[in-house]
Design a protein around this motif. Structure first.
Motif, PDB file in Angstrom:
ATOM      1  N   SER A 144       0.829  -1.211   0.000  1.00 25.05           N
ATOM      2  CA  SER A 144       0.000   0.000   0.000  1.00 25.05           C
ATOM      3  C   SER A 144       0.864   1.262   0.000  1.00 25.05           C
ATOM      4  O   SER A 144       0.550   2.246  -0.671  1.00 25.05           O
ATOM      5  CB  SER A 144      -0.939   0.012   1.209  1.00 25.05           C
ATOM      6  OG  SER A 144      -1.923  -0.989   1.085  1.00 25.05           O
ATOM      7  N   TRP A 148       0.865   3.883  -2.966  1.00 23.08           N
ATOM      8  CA  TRP A 148       0.567   5.291  -2.735  1.00 23.08           C
ATOM      9  C   TRP A 148       1.649   6.168  -3.355  1.00 23.08           C
ATOM     10  O   TRP A 148       1.350   7.161  -4.036  1.00 23.08           O
ATOM     11  CB  TRP A 148       0.466   5.574  -1.236  1.00 23.08           C
ATOM     12  CG  TRP A 148      -0.002   6.975  -0.930  1.00 23.08           C
ATOM     13  CD1 TRP A 148      -1.284   7.374  -0.710  1.00 23.08           C
ATOM     14  CD2 TRP A 148       0.818   8.148  -0.849  1.00 23.08           C
ATOM     15  NE1 TRP A 148      -1.319   8.736  -0.482  1.00 23.08           N
ATOM     16  CE2 TRP A 148      -0.053   9.227  -0.565  1.00 23.08           C
ATOM     17  CE3 TRP A 148       2.175   8.379  -0.990  1.00 23.08           C
ATOM     18  CZ2 TRP A 148       0.416  10.537  -0.424  1.00 23.08           C
ATOM     19  CZ3 TRP A 148       2.655   9.684  -0.847  1.00 23.08           C
ATOM     20  CH2 TRP A 148       1.780  10.738  -0.559  1.00 23.08           C
ATOM     21  N   TRP A 152       0.868   8.482  -6.582  1.00 28.03           N
ATOM     22  CA  TRP A 152       0.891   9.933  -6.371  1.00 28.03           C
ATOM     23  C   TRP A 152       1.832  10.607  -7.360  1.00 28.03           C
ATOM     24  O   TRP A 152       1.486  11.623  -7.970  1.00 28.03           O
ATOM     25  CB  TRP A 152       1.300  10.244  -4.945  1.00 28.03           C
ATOM     26  CG  TRP A 152       1.355  11.715  -4.655  1.00 28.03           C
ATOM     27  CD1 TRP A 152       2.452  12.520  -4.626  1.00 28.03           C
ATOM     28  CD2 TRP A 152       0.228  12.570  -4.388  1.00 28.03           C
ATOM     29  NE1 TRP A 152       2.101  13.829  -4.347  1.00 28.03           N
ATOM     30  CE2 TRP A 152       0.739  13.882  -4.199  1.00 28.03           C
ATOM     31  CE3 TRP A 152      -1.145  12.344  -4.283  1.00 28.03           C
ATOM     32  CZ2 TRP A 152      -0.093  14.955  -3.911  1.00 28.03           C
ATOM     33  CZ3 TRP A 152      -1.967  13.419  -4.003  1.00 28.03           C
ATOM     34  CH2 TRP A 152      -1.438  14.710  -3.816  1.00 28.03           C
ATOM     35  N   PHE A 165      -4.110   4.202  -7.497  1.00 26.45           N
ATOM     36  CA  PHE A 165      -3.782   3.640  -6.196  1.00 26.45           C
ATOM     37  C   PHE A 165      -4.583   2.374  -5.916  1.00 26.45           C
ATOM     38  O   PHE A 165      -4.037   1.368  -5.441  1.00 26.45           O
ATOM     39  CB  PHE A 165      -4.043   4.686  -5.104  1.00 26.45           C
ATOM     40  CG  PHE A 165      -3.847   4.174  -3.706  1.00 26.45           C
ATOM     41  CD1 PHE A 165      -2.599   3.728  -3.282  1.00 26.45           C
ATOM     42  CD2 PHE A 165      -4.911   4.132  -2.816  1.00 26.45           C
ATOM     43  CE1 PHE A 165      -2.417   3.252  -1.986  1.00 26.45           C
ATOM     44  CE2 PHE A 165      -4.742   3.660  -1.521  1.00 26.45           C
ATOM     45  CZ  PHE A 165      -3.494   3.215  -1.107  1.00 26.45           C
ATOM     46  N   LYS A 169      -2.407  -1.142  -5.448  1.00 29.23           N
ATOM     47  CA  LYS A 169      -2.306  -1.804  -4.141  1.00 29.23           C
ATOM     48  C   LYS A 169      -2.840  -3.237  -4.168  1.00 29.23           C
ATOM     49  O   LYS A 169      -2.714  -3.958  -3.172  1.00 29.23           O
ATOM     50  CB  LYS A 169      -3.010  -0.980  -3.066  1.00 29.23           C
ATOM     51  CG  LYS A 169      -4.514  -0.964  -3.124  1.00 29.23           C
ATOM     52  CD  LYS A 169      -5.066  -0.175  -1.930  1.00 29.23           C
ATOM     53  CE  LYS A 169      -6.590  -0.177  -1.918  1.00 29.23           C
ATOM     54  NZ  LYS A 169      -7.125   0.531  -0.730  1.00 29.23           N
TER      55      LYS A 169
END
Length: 259
Positions: A144, A148, A152, A165, A169
């Motif tokens: 995760s 992220w 991003w 995302f 993940k």
């Protein structure tokens, strides 16, 4: 949801458009969603083929370790499944290294290569350090956090970040770690002179860290063009999609449609 059974795993793939085929290859953690803007625009002119590498996104965990040869084998199985004899092979970042390996080992199934922010080896300490840290995070199961970070940095809107995302993940930490590890130690620089198929090299003007990699490929590949896109760093597919799509269209027109 289109899935393809491969030896030791299951592959999610997507096909949109008709015409000359282009296969897109994503780097570790990210998924085929990274090529959202290429799918939308290029499918107006070509057959755009995307897939999630084993253990990434919607593709299931692979009992076989992730290596470039395994990914290439999966691509070839996917092309055979779609009854595609030859395609342009396009890769972003570590995915671009797979393009080079594909052209070295399976040139008979390639129309040409498209390298986006790519490299034939990892030789600078900063990139080595970043990848080594990513390997540690994957080994610790911190998918995760990795998802992220890469989502991003590769997103240009909040909506895109959320979707990227969510997809990223889903990846399996073991396969992500294997992909990073293979990337870290891969080196085909001494074989580049054996690739005679046309390749377009695309880099961001602000991606200073990759200037040396760009010049190395430009110098050693027998048949290539080098393009720099203004006002962008490493993350070309999402940050300057229009400029990239234009370059790809021009490249295919030059090396295929005009013949």
């Amino acid at each position: 949801m289109p899935m393809l059974d491969v030896d030791g795993g299951t592959l999610y793939f997507n096909v949109k458009g008709k015409g000359i085929p282009i296969v897109f290859i994503h780097p570790p953690v990210l998924t085929s969603f990274n090529f959202k803007y290429q799918i939308k625009e290029l499918s107006k002119y070509f057959q755009v083929i995307t897939f999630d590498i084993r253990g990434h996104g919607k593709s299931q965990y692979s009992s076989k370790p992730i290596t470039y040869s395994l990914i290439i084998s999966d691509i070839k199985q996917l092309l055979n499944h779609l009854e595609v004899k030859k395609a342009f092979i396009c890769g972003y970042s570590a995915g671009a290294s797979i393009v080079l390996e594909f052209l070295l080992t399976s040139e008979d199934q390639a129309l040409g290569g498209i390298v986006i922010s790519g490299m034939s080896e990892i030789s600078d300490w900063r990139l080595m350090k970043r990848i080594s840290f990513a390997i540690k995070l994957a080994k610790a199961g911190a998918v995760s956090l990795l998802a992220w970070s890469v989502s991003w940095s590769n997103s240009n809107t909040q909506k895109q970040f959320i979707k990227m995302f969510i997809e990223s993940k889903k990846g399996d930490a073991r396969n992500i770690q294997q992909y990073y590890e293979y990337c870290l130690h891969y080196n085909c620089t001494n074989q580049l002179e054996n690739i005679h198929i046309p390749i377009i090299l695309v880099y961001g003007e602000q991606d200073k860290q990759f200037y040396d990699y760009a010049q190395l490929l430009h110098k050693k590949l027998p048949c290539n063009e080098l393009k720099f896109i203004k006002n962008v760093d490493h993350r070309i597919p999402t940050k300057t999609a229009n400029a990239l799509n234009k370059i790809i269209i021009q490249y295919i027109n030059k090396h295929y449609l005009e013949k």
